[in-house]
Design an enzyme around this catalytic site. Structure first.
Site, PDB file in Angstrom:
ATOM      1  N   HIS A  60      42.310  31.667  48.447  1.00 30.48           N
ATOM      2  CA  HIS A  60      41.839  30.352  48.033  1.00 30.48           C
ATOM      3  C   HIS A  60      42.777  29.256  48.529  1.00 30.48           C
ATOM      4  CE1 HIS A  60      39.199  32.077  44.567  1.00 30.48           C
ATOM      5  NE2 HIS A  60      38.584  32.095  45.727  1.00 30.48           N
ATOM      6  N   CYS A 115      43.935  42.658  47.170  1.00 34.83           N
ATOM      7  CA  CYS A 115      45.329  42.806  46.748  1.00 34.83           C
ATOM      8  C   CYS A 115      45.482  44.098  45.954  1.00 34.83           C
ATOM      9  CB  CYS A 115      45.735  41.614  45.876  1.00 34.83           C
ATOM     10  SG  CYS A 115      47.367  41.800  45.137  1.00 34.83           S
ATOM     11  N   GLU A 145      37.445  37.404  41.561  1.00 30.11           N
ATOM     12  CA  GLU A 145      38.180  38.549  41.043  1.00 30.11           C
ATOM     13  C   GLU A 145      37.520  39.093  39.775  1.00 30.11           C
ATOM     14  OE1 GLU A 145      42.413  39.697  39.016  1.00 30.11           O
ATOM     15  OE2 GLU A 145      42.420  38.025  40.431  1.00 30.11           O
ATOM     16  N   THR A 183      44.234  38.414  37.416  1.00 29.15           N
ATOM     17  CA  THR A 183      45.671  38.467  37.701  1.00 29.15           C
ATOM     18  C   THR A 183      46.324  37.098  37.853  1.00 29.15           C
ATOM     19  OG1 THR A 183      45.334  38.593  40.096  1.00 29.15           O
ATOM     20  CG2 THR A 183      45.410  40.686  38.874  1.00 29.15           C
ATOM     21  N   SER A 286      48.811  31.213  47.449  1.00 27.55           N
ATOM     22  CA  SER A 286      48.066  31.339  48.702  1.00 27.55           C
ATOM     23  C   SER A 286      48.383  30.205  49.674  1.00 27.55           C
ATOM     24  CB  SER A 286      46.561  31.369  48.411  1.00 27.55           C
ATOM     25  OG  SER A 286      46.171  30.284  47.603  1.00 27.55           O
TER      26      SER A 286
END
Length: 346
Positions: A60, A115, A145, A183, A286
């Site tokens: 992102h 990930c 996610e 996460t 990110s």
């Protein structure tokens, strides 16, 4: 990535009482999972040539996506937009089994850049569902996610979007409930949600390990320390980056007089600096370091050239690339295969 063009000398060096300085949070920027995912797209382009398709944004961050598009990556929302037989990369946020199956049905060559810490949560969801637990998934509705994790066990998963929602959740069996989480959430908010769930369901089971990833925790700990001494905090990160948005909220909660998020340095407004002695700077997980460097250059032009690093943790975790990408074009093991990029910000 190339240096980001900026409007230098755009910010004026206006006088304030006392010295000006920057408190630069560390750790900040790229985490191991993001590094792995971005390299995965770059490596796939090297091995297979353009175009390589990517489902959703690989991470992102607006700049990262733009740079990968220039190299030949094509970002799509769903696999049915990808021509049959093409290569597709699944983003760092993970996908549900339904997406994996849909890609296989179209004959796509899939590279999973999820990930590994997200993959861990997926495996926990599968295991708890197999044992007939109801999974209370703490996260934001619509986030990729969350969709991927819930998709592992949709019949066993209930989303809890906030601490307040914890007060109204209904479960089948209060003796067979477990919590998992997205996460990239705020550590403090997640634990408040867990506390309120446990007040209602005393037998609520914890996951084997905390699902909030090390990078999210570390960046929030660092900004807490920076915020208490900052008149202004600037977080570099994109609007759809949960962990970047959280950093702004955490900064305000822990004492920053003002806090803003920007994608690029040229989004900083002159009025933010009025009366400001100390600027705290950090970036989401990110965000490439050159975006932070550009911000520091612009701040230096406004008189904030004294930069003090505030380090609260060391990060040395590295993730190996997906197995399809560990060899170069000559069949030799790629230097990045087992550890990402050589250089990291301090």
């Amino acid at each position: 990535m190339p240096r980001i063009p900026s409007l230098h000398n755009r910010l004026k060096d206006t006088p304030v009482e006392g010295p000006k300085k920057v408190l630069l949070a560390a750790p900040r920027g790229y985490c191991a999972g993001v590094d792995r995912a971005v390299i995965a797209v770059e490596k796939a382009l090297e091995l297979y040539g353009a175009p390589v398709y990517v489902r959703k944004q690989i991470v992102h961050n607006t700049h990262v996506v733009s740079e990968l598009e220039k190299k030949g990556a094509i970002f799509v929302e769903e696999v049915d937009e990808v021509p049959t037989g093409s290569h597709i990369v699944f983003s760092a946020h993970g996908v549900s089994p339904a997406v994996v199956n849909a890609a296989a049905a179209r004959g796509l060559s899939a590279i999973d850049a999820t990930c590994p810490l997200v993959t861990k949560v997926h495996r926990e969801a599968v295991r708890f569902a197999r044992d007939d637990f109801e999974i209370l998934l703490i996260g934001h509705e619509g986030h990729e996610e969350v969709e991927g994790t819930a998709g592992e066990a949709p019949e066993h998963t209930t989303l809890v979007g906030s601490p307040d929602e914890a007060d109204t959740i209904v479960v089948r069996d209060p003796n067979k409930v477990v919590w998992l989480s997205q996460t990239t959430l705020s550590v403090d908010e997640t634990m408040e949600t867990v506390r309120r769930l446990r007040a209602r369901f005393p037998n609520l089971q914890d996951p084997p390990s905390d699902d909030i990833c090390y990078a999210t925790q570390n960046r929030q700990v660092a900004i807490k320390k920076v915020a208490r001494d900052s008149d202004l905090v600037i977080v570099v990160g994109s609007a759809n980056s949960s962990n970047s948005v959280r950093l702004v909220e955490v900064a305000l909660e822990y004492g920053a007089k003002a806090a803003y998020r920007v994608d690029y340095a040229n989004e900083v407004k002159q009025e933010w600096l009025d009366g400001v002695n100390t600027v705290g700077v950090t970036s989401g997980a990110s965000v490439p370091e050159e975006l932070v460097e550009e911000l520091l250059r612009d701040l230096a032009g406004a008189g904030y050239g004294d930069v003090e690093q505030v380090k609260t943790a060391e990060e040395d975790l590295l993730f190996s690339l997906p197995k399809e990408l560990r060899k170069d074009l000559q069949g030799k093991t790629d230097a990045r295969a087992l550890g990402g990029r050589v250089s990291r910000p301090e």
